[in-house]
Design a protein around this motif. Structure first.
Motif, PDB file in Angstrom:
ATOM      1  N   ILE A 275       0.866  -1.184   0.000  1.00 35.11           N
ATOM      2  CA  ILE A 275       0.000   0.000   0.000  1.00 35.11           C
ATOM      3  C   ILE A 275       0.901   1.232   0.000  1.00 35.11           C
ATOM      4  O   ILE A 275       1.862   1.300   0.768  1.00 35.11           O
ATOM      5  N   ASP A 276       0.617   2.193  -0.859  1.00 38.71           N
ATOM      6  CA  ASP A 276       1.505   3.353  -0.999  1.00 38.71           C
ATOM      7  C   ASP A 276       1.304   4.402   0.089  1.00 38.71           C
ATOM      8  O   ASP A 276       2.254   5.045   0.506  1.00 38.71           O
ATOM      9  N   GLU A 277       0.068   4.603   0.486  1.00 34.25           N
ATOM     10  CA  GLU A 277      -0.200   5.652   1.468  1.00 34.25           C
ATOM     11  C   GLU A 277      -1.253   5.149   2.450  1.00 34.25           C
ATOM     12  O   GLU A 277      -2.153   4.402   2.057  1.00 34.25           O
ATOM     13  N   TRP A 278      -1.126   5.593   3.668  1.00 36.70           N
ATOM     14  CA  TRP A 278      -2.099   5.196   4.694  1.00 36.70           C
ATOM     15  C   TRP A 278      -2.590   6.447   5.408  1.00 36.70           C
ATOM     16  O   TRP A 278      -1.782   7.258   5.864  1.00 36.70           O
ATOM     17  N   THR A 279      -3.893   6.584   5.478  1.00 34.59           N
ATOM     18  CA  THR A 279      -4.472   7.713   6.214  1.00 34.59           C
ATOM     19  C   THR A 279      -5.526   7.195   7.179  1.00 34.59           C
ATOM     20  O   THR A 279      -6.291   6.299   6.842  1.00 34.59           O
ATOM     21  N   TYR A 280      -5.525   7.760   8.375  1.00 30.69           N
ATOM     22  CA  TYR A 280      -6.635   7.546   9.298  1.00 30.69           C
ATOM     23  C   TYR A 280      -7.422   8.843   9.389  1.00 30.69           C
ATOM     24  O   TYR A 280      -6.849   9.889   9.713  1.00 30.69           O
ATOM     25  N   GLU A 281      -8.689   8.782   9.081  1.00 29.98           N
ATOM     26  CA  GLU A 281      -9.564   9.942   9.260  1.00 29.98           C
ATOM     27  C   GLU A 281     -10.423   9.692  10.497  1.00 29.98           C
ATOM     28  O   GLU A 281     -10.912   8.577  10.700  1.00 29.98           O
ATOM     29  N   VAL A 282     -10.604  10.728  11.308  1.00 32.99           N
ATOM     30  CA  VAL A 282     -11.492  10.583  12.467  1.00 32.99           C
ATOM     31  C   VAL A 282     -12.930  10.781  11.990  1.00 32.99           C
ATOM     32  O   VAL A 282     -13.270  11.800  11.406  1.00 32.99           O
ATOM     33  N   MET A 283     -13.745   9.784  12.229  1.00 35.70           N
ATOM     34  CA  MET A 283     -15.130   9.805  11.753  1.00 35.70           C
ATOM     35  C   MET A 283     -15.990   9.157  12.839  1.00 35.70           C
ATOM     36  O   MET A 283     -16.132   7.941  12.889  1.00 35.70           O
ATOM     37  N   GLY A 284     -16.535   9.964  13.708  1.00 36.46           N
ATOM     38  CA  GLY A 284     -17.207   9.426  14.877  1.00 36.46           C
ATOM     39  C   GLY A 284     -18.545   8.769  14.600  1.00 36.46           C
ATOM     40  O   GLY A 284     -18.921   7.806  15.265  1.00 36.46           O
ATOM     41  N   GLU A 285     -19.251   9.256  13.619  1.00 36.13           N
ATOM     42  CA  GLU A 285     -20.623   8.809  13.398  1.00 36.13           C
ATOM     43  C   GLU A 285     -20.676   7.537  12.554  1.00 36.13           C
ATOM     44  O   GLU A 285     -20.180   7.507  11.432  1.00 36.13           O
ATOM     45  N   GLU A 286     -21.320   6.519  13.098  1.00 35.67           N
ATOM     46  CA  GLU A 286     -21.391   5.234  12.385  1.00 35.67           C
ATOM     47  C   GLU A 286     -22.074   5.366  11.035  1.00 35.67           C
ATOM     48  O   GLU A 286     -21.629   4.806  10.030  1.00 35.67           O
ATOM     49  N   SER A 287     -23.175   6.120  10.989  1.00 37.52           N
ATOM     50  CA  SER A 287     -23.915   6.211   9.725  1.00 37.52           C
ATOM     51  C   SER A 287     -23.077   6.892   8.652  1.00 37.52           C
ATOM     52  O   SER A 287     -23.212   6.590   7.462  1.00 37.52           O
ATOM     53  N   THR A 288     -22.206   7.799   9.057  1.00 34.61           N
ATOM     54  CA  THR A 288     -21.322   8.447   8.086  1.00 34.61           C
ATOM     55  C   THR A 288     -20.342   7.425   7.512  1.00 34.61           C
ATOM     56  O   THR A 288     -20.110   7.376   6.297  1.00 34.61           O
ATOM     57  N   ARG A 289     -19.807   6.595   8.375  1.00 35.24           N
ATOM     58  CA  ARG A 289     -18.856   5.582   7.897  1.00 35.24           C
ATOM     59  C   ARG A 289     -19.544   4.599   6.961  1.00 35.24           C
ATOM     60  O   ARG A 289     -19.001   4.218   5.922  1.00 35.24           O
ATOM     61  N   LEU A 290     -20.743   4.203   7.348  1.00 39.19           N
ATOM     62  CA  LEU A 290     -21.455   3.234   6.509  1.00 39.19           C
ATOM     63  C   LEU A 290     -21.836   3.857   5.164  1.00 39.19           C
ATOM     64  O   LEU A 290     -21.762   3.205   4.122  1.00 39.19           O
ATOM     65  N   SER A 291     -22.259   5.125   5.200  1.00 41.15           N
ATOM     66  CA  SER A 291     -22.577   5.803   3.944  1.00 41.15           C
ATOM     67  C   SER A 291     -21.343   5.882   3.063  1.00 41.15           C
ATOM     68  O   SER A 291     -21.408   5.724   1.845  1.00 41.15           O
ATOM     69  N   ALA A 292     -20.210   6.142   3.700  1.00 41.43           N
ATOM     70  CA  ALA A 292     -18.976   6.303   2.937  1.00 41.43           C
ATOM     71  C   ALA A 292     -18.575   5.007   2.241  1.00 41.43           C
ATOM     72  O   ALA A 292     -18.165   5.021   1.084  1.00 41.43           O
ATOM     73  N   ILE A 293     -18.711   3.898   2.933  1.00 42.98           N
ATOM     74  CA  ILE A 293     -18.332   2.644   2.249  1.00 42.98           C
ATOM     75  C   ILE A 293     -19.367   2.276   1.195  1.00 42.98           C
ATOM     76  O   ILE A 293     -19.042   1.772   0.119  1.00 42.98           O
ATOM     77  N   GLN A 294     -20.607   2.589   1.482  1.00 41.72           N
ATOM     78  CA  GLN A 294     -21.653   2.290   0.499  1.00 41.72           C
ATOM     79  C   GLN A 294     -21.421   3.087  -0.786  1.00 41.72           C
ATOM     80  O   GLN A 294     -21.597   2.583  -1.888  1.00 41.72           O
ATOM     81  N   ALA A 295     -20.994   4.348  -0.626  1.00 39.06           N
ATOM     82  CA  ALA A 295     -20.779   5.190  -1.798  1.00 39.06           C
ATOM     83  C   ALA A 295     -19.440   4.919  -2.458  1.00 39.06           C
ATOM     84  O   ALA A 295     -19.141   5.490  -3.503  1.00 39.06           O
ATOM     85  N   GLY A 296     -18.652   4.081  -1.854  1.00 39.08           N
ATOM     86  CA  GLY A 296     -17.350   3.787  -2.435  1.00 39.08           C
ATOM     87  C   GLY A 296     -16.307   4.831  -2.103  1.00 39.08           C
ATOM     88  O   GLY A 296     -15.246   4.865  -2.710  1.00 39.08           O
ATOM     89  N   GLU A 297     -16.590   5.682  -1.159  1.00 40.60           N
ATOM     90  CA  GLU A 297     -15.595   6.684  -0.782  1.00 40.60           C
ATOM     91  C   GLU A 297     -14.562   6.117   0.160  1.00 40.60           C
ATOM     92  O   GLU A 297     -13.521   6.728   0.379  1.00 40.60           O
ATOM     93  N   ILE A 298     -14.859   5.000   0.758  1.00 37.18           N
ATOM     94  CA  ILE A 298     -13.888   4.419   1.686  1.00 37.18           C
ATOM     95  C   ILE A 298     -13.621   2.974   1.300  1.00 37.18           C
ATOM     96  O   ILE A 298     -14.412   2.348   0.600  1.00 37.18           O
ATOM     97  N   THR A 299     -12.520   2.486   1.747  1.00 35.95           N
ATOM     98  CA  THR A 299     -12.105   1.126   1.409  1.00 35.95           C
ATOM     99  C   THR A 299     -12.801   0.100   2.288  1.00 35.95           C
ATOM    100  O   THR A 299     -13.157  -0.973   1.819  1.00 35.95           O
ATOM    101  N   ALA A 300     -12.990   0.440   3.523  1.00 42.85           N
ATOM    102  CA  ALA A 300     -13.537  -0.553   4.442  1.00 42.85           C
ATOM    103  C   ALA A 300     -14.183   0.111   5.647  1.00 42.85           C
ATOM    104  O   ALA A 300     -13.899   1.268   5.945  1.00 42.85           O
ATOM    105  N   ALA A 301     -15.052  -0.621   6.298  1.00 40.78           N
ATOM    106  CA  ALA A 301     -15.715  -0.092   7.494  1.00 40.78           C
ATOM    107  C   ALA A 301     -16.194  -1.251   8.348  1.00 40.78           C
ATOM    108  O   ALA A 301     -16.545  -2.310   7.825  1.00 40.78           O
ATOM    109  N   GLY A 302     -16.199  -1.034   9.641  1.00 43.64           N
ATOM    110  CA  GLY A 302     -16.825  -2.010  10.517  1.00 43.64           C
ATOM    111  C   GLY A 302     -18.322  -2.004  10.254  1.00 43.64           C
ATOM    112  O   GLY A 302     -18.917  -0.950  10.051  1.00 43.64           O
TER     113      GLY A 302
END
Lengths: 593, 324
Positions: A275-302
């Motif tokens: 992997i070339d780059e690694w970033t951790y973004e702070v994202m407290g809200e679960e629904s935001t994380r789930l929306s992000a993976i659903q939209a393909g904006e994120i690689t993975a989510a719990g």
């Protein structure tokens, strides 16, 4: 990485030491992964993890939380890890030897490790200095967390060892440098499980000697903690797969690939990390994380269990479940201030029989978990079917066992349990209000006990900190009233179960529920910890967990599973296990179509 | 005027001391934080006695042994601008504030301006067009805006604008070329919409109610009889007197936006601003950071109220401070 127990460094270490509050709260993905906004996920090689909260501390001597641990692990490897088959995986520690009686362990470090400038080469001297001068420092001047790991109880401190407490009941391990890249750890008693215990496994509490020296000389723990290089992780050199470039409060950590990663000198790792780059973004809200993976904006989510099926059905998302080491349980108050009948094993067994735990797994955990019978998961080498008593759901049998074993004076009146004065018995069930699952389990158990045992239970949801401070760790008399307690998931330490000894030892703070251990389980675990004969150790541990299943000091409920959703272009190179993520720098992520 | 301002500034110092002291005591006497309890639990699991674990936790926080010692340390620190060390973020408190305020400001400012300008404009229109379709539409908008919970509205906007339509990023990132870059403005659109929707509605209702007092006033009728245009009547003879009471709610509104609305917005969108920092500080009982984040709204409130009082004299020359 997505879930919080899936990395091979401090994360593994801290997770194995930590407690889950409410289980699902953590399982639901407080640590997810995502690419940054504005970053084209199509380039594939920028892995950005979303964490549920900011990392509170980068001082490796004080870290106890998984968020900080995750971040440190990206930029500094642990001493070593274990793979999905529980095999030793070398990292900064490349090899080890142990003498015949398991009292002296010798560890060999990599010769390719470099600190950041100006600290030069990483040698055994740095390790020994950090352990002996900081971790084992006088009066714990550096306020190190988990300093107790580096000592053990003794009858008397043997010659050649230093007392670690005023009473002489604890002795420090001797840690000595024996070569440029070699050091030994010597114990006063045999310690065959040392490798598997989270002491040196996942160890990262080492900093350059030159950096630490001024603080050691002044015994300046605050100075060390507030040192810029410590808090910015800027000393880690080539010891991790990535190098920190950006640390922003409540925002993100950005770390590009380290091109001179020491591990690349070893076979099979020549092109690590993938992997070339690694970033951790702070994202407290679960629904935001789930929306992000659903939209393909994120690689993975719990993924929370309640939505696992939905996400698994998405074309671009794969959901992977992994076993965990935590046991969700309900504690009984067996102290003087608890209901007296809870001291009786048969009563506890009856309560277990009255609760359909499989239904909890199926209906509250959506099938992602396994019913627990003792504080050992079935996949552990120390779990023996023939020793473990399984108290199956049996309402009628539960009622009989309950009624027949109650203390004198108790009885039933119109189907309800009453005491000697004819007053209905009402028990108090306190639980952490931080997770919905915990409340659902509490309501379910309340109904089961009401229906199957005629036992009235009042629910008392309280904050996690209140539950620990005002109930579990408060002495009887100072404590608020409770009979049952839930929302605490204790680690089962499946590789080194001796670490659970304190759970059963009378008088220990961690045994805050007052189990008096009539069968001597704690002594058995203690004995196993110093038994060089591995077959004997296994037999002893299997027997101990059998006794616990019979005794039911807690109502063991279930071992939950972690659920992580990944975009389809992530190709993990390992099988789901409790070691999940130990090899993440070799995971493949391809460009997303 | 000068004596009045000096008196108000002295009052500011006293009010700040009272606020900080009360806040300090509330935090100091609160039960242990969740993070602290977790830390102690981990130490206890590793074999440490619970009381020793509590002592180690206090040692790591490094605040001092007694309440008086801790209080003295904090007050001396505040007075000498050494605001201490944040145990939540392990950074100097001033650094935490310096890093976070701009992220709140960048969306609170446009949301405030939008809510004041649009809210007052709609309110004025609504008052001068009472019981028309336009008034009903504005009222509907106002009640909808006030009634929508921000957290729900934000999640819905993310789902619709981000997931379904793909028009907006789902979460906020600092990984942008600059605060004034298009990327940054793009990702602030949804937070600003959420924050300003309820604020516009609130300002609109106030503006409508205040303006209505003057719509049928004698001097307004006189102005119309003199032949002024409707716009001139509205702006000079209705809006200007209505502004005096409206000004009084501005400071409160800004604070509300910043710290009440701000936390929800920042939590859901992942904006690393003051609202989030303040909330985390309170939850983690990070006393130095809590006190610092309390000081900021206290100053805004006190200084803001002073400024708004002075503004009265500009808006209404009949008001003066000589006797106050």
């Amino acid at each position: 990485m997505t879930s919080e127990n899936v990395t091979d460094g401090i994360n593994r270490r801290t997770v194995l030491k930590s407690t889950i509050a409410g289980g699902a709260a953590l399982l639901a993905g407080c640590s997810d992964d995502a690419p940054a906004a504005g970053d084209d996920t199509g380039d594939g090689n920028h892995w950005i993890g979303a964490q549920g909260s900011e990392a509170p501390n980068y001082n490796v001597f004080r870290i106890t939380d998984t968020t900080s641990g995750d971040r440190v692990t990206r930029v500094m490897d642990p001493a070593y890890a274990f793979d999905e088959n529980d095999e030793f995986v070398p990292r900064l520690v490349r090899d080890y030897e142990v003498n015949d009686d398991f009292t002296e362990w010798t560890f060999t470090l990599t010769e390719y490790g470099e600190w950041s400038e100006p600290y030069g080469e990483m040698t055994a001297d740095d390790w020994v200095y950090s352990i002996t001068e900081i971790i084992q420092g006088e009066d714990n001047w550096a306020a190190v967390s988990m300093a107790d790991d580096w000592r053990m109880p003794v009858d008397a401190v043997p010659d050649g060892f230093e007392a670690a407490d005023e009473d002489g009941e604890q002795a420090w391990f001797n840690v000595e440098q024996t070569g440029d890249y070699e050091f030994t750890v010597e114990m006063p008693e045999p310690f065959p499980g040392f490798l598997e215990e989270p002491i040196l496994w996942g160890f990262q509490e080492v900093v350059p000697r030159e950096l630490a020296e001024p603080y050691v000389e002044d015994r300046d723990g605050e100075g060390l903690n507030e040192d810029d290089e410590i808090q910015e992780l800027s000393y880690t050199g080539n010891l991790g797969a990535f190098t920190v470039e950006v640390l922003e409060t409540e925002a993100r950590m950005y770390a590009p690939r380290s091109d001179d990663y020491y591990l690349r000198n070893y076979e099979g790792h020549e092109d690590s990390p993938h992997i070339d780059e690694w970033t951790y973004e702070v994202m407290g809200e679960e629904s935001t994380r789930l929306s992000a993976i659903q939209a393909g904006e994120i690689t993975a989510a719990g993924i929370p269990a309640r939505r696992a099926e939905e996400f698994d059905g998405m074309d671009d998302v794969q959901v992977i479940s992994t076993p965990t080491v935590y046991c969700q349980s309900m504690f009984y108050n067996m102290r003087d201030d608890g209901w007296e009948a809870l001291d009786i094993p048969e009563v506890r067994q009856a309560i277990t029989m009255a609760v359909d735990r499989q239904s909890i797994v199926d209906d509250i955990q959506y099938g992602y978990g396994t019913v627990a019978h003792t504080l050992s998961p079935e996949y552990s080498d120390f779990y023996d079917d023939s020793e473990v008593a399984e108290w199956e759901y049996d309402p009628d049998g539960a009622r009989d066992r309950f009624e027949n074993n109650l203390p004198d004076g108790y009885g039933y009146d119109d189907g309800r349990l009453v005491d000697a004065d004819g007053e209905e018995v009402v028990l108090n069930y306190v639980f952490s209000d931080s997770a919905d699952d915990t409340e659902l389990v509490a309501r379910f158990i309340q109904d089961e006990l009401d229906e199957n045992l005629g036992l009235e239970v009042e629910l008392d949801p309280v904050p996690w900190n209140t539950m620990l401070d005002d109930y579990l760790y408060a002495e009887p008399g100072d404590s608020r009233e409770w009979d049952f307690m839930a929302g605490i998931g204790r680690n089962s330490y499946p590789r080194a179960p001796e670490a659970t000894e304190g759970f059963w030892r009378p008088g220990e703070s961690v045994n805050g529920y007052g189990y008096d251990d009539p069968e001597g389980v704690a002594d058995m675990l203690s004995e196993a910890a110093t038994t060089p004969d591995q077959d004997e150790r296994q037999r002893t541990l299997a027997e101990a967990f059998g006794i616990l299943s019979e005794e039911q000091p807690w109502m063991f409920l279930y071992f939950p599973e972690d659920l992580n959703g990944y975009r389809h272009h992530v190709d993990p190179t390992e099988e789901p296990s409790i070691a999940w993520g130990y090899d993440v720098h070799r995971w493949e992520i391809e460009a997303e179509q | 005027m000068k004596a009045y301002i000096a008196k108000r500034l002295l009052w500011t110092v006293f009010a700040t001391w009272v606020t900080v002291t009360i806040t300090f005591l509330l935090i100091d006497f609160s039960p242990i934080s969740a993070g602290g309890a977790e830390f102690i639990d981990q130490q206890v699991q590793a074999g440490m006695d619970a009381d020793e674990a509590r002592e180690l936790y206090e040692q790591q926080l490094g605040h001092g042994d007694t309440v008086w010692e801790r209080y003295t340390n904090f007050m001396v620190g505040l007075a000498t601008f050494d605001w201490g060390w944040s145990s939540t973020y392990n950074q100097p408190v001033t650094e935490v504030i310096a890093n976070s305020w701009i992220y709140s400001f960048q969306y609170v400012l446009p949301a405030t301006v939008l809510s004041v300008v649009i809210g007052f404009a709609i309110g004025l229109y609504s008052a001068t067009h009472q019981y028309t379709k336009g008034d009903y539409a504005a009222t509907l908008f106002a009640f909808t805006g006030i009634s929508l919970p921000n957290f729900w509205f934000a999640i819905m906007l993310i789902l619709v604008g981000g997931v379904v339509l793909g028009w907006f990023p789902i979460y906020y990132t600092t990984d942008v070329p600059g605060l004034l870059s298009l990327e940054n403005i793009h990702q602030l659109i949804l937070p600003v919409i959420v924050l300003s929707t309820s604020a516009i509605a609130s300002e609109m209702r106030y503006a409508r109610a205040e303006s209505l007092e003057y719509v049928h006033a004698e001097f307004v009728k006189t102005a119309r009889a003199k032949g002024l245009t409707e716009n001139e009547v509205t702006v000079r003879h209705i809006f200007r007197p209505a502004m005096v009471p409206l000004i009084t709610i501005l400071v409160g509104d800004i604070l509300g936006l910043l710290f009440a609305g701000g936390y929800v917005i920042e939590y859901i969108f992942g904006i690393p601003g003051l609202g989030l920092v303040s909330y985390e500080a309170i939850i983690q009982q990070d006393t130095p950071l809590v006190l610092a984040t309390v000081l900021i709204p206290v100053f805004i409130a006190i200084i803001g109220n002073l400024v708004q009082d002075i503004c009265y004299t500009v808006l209404d020359p009949r008001i003066e401070f000589g006797d106050r």
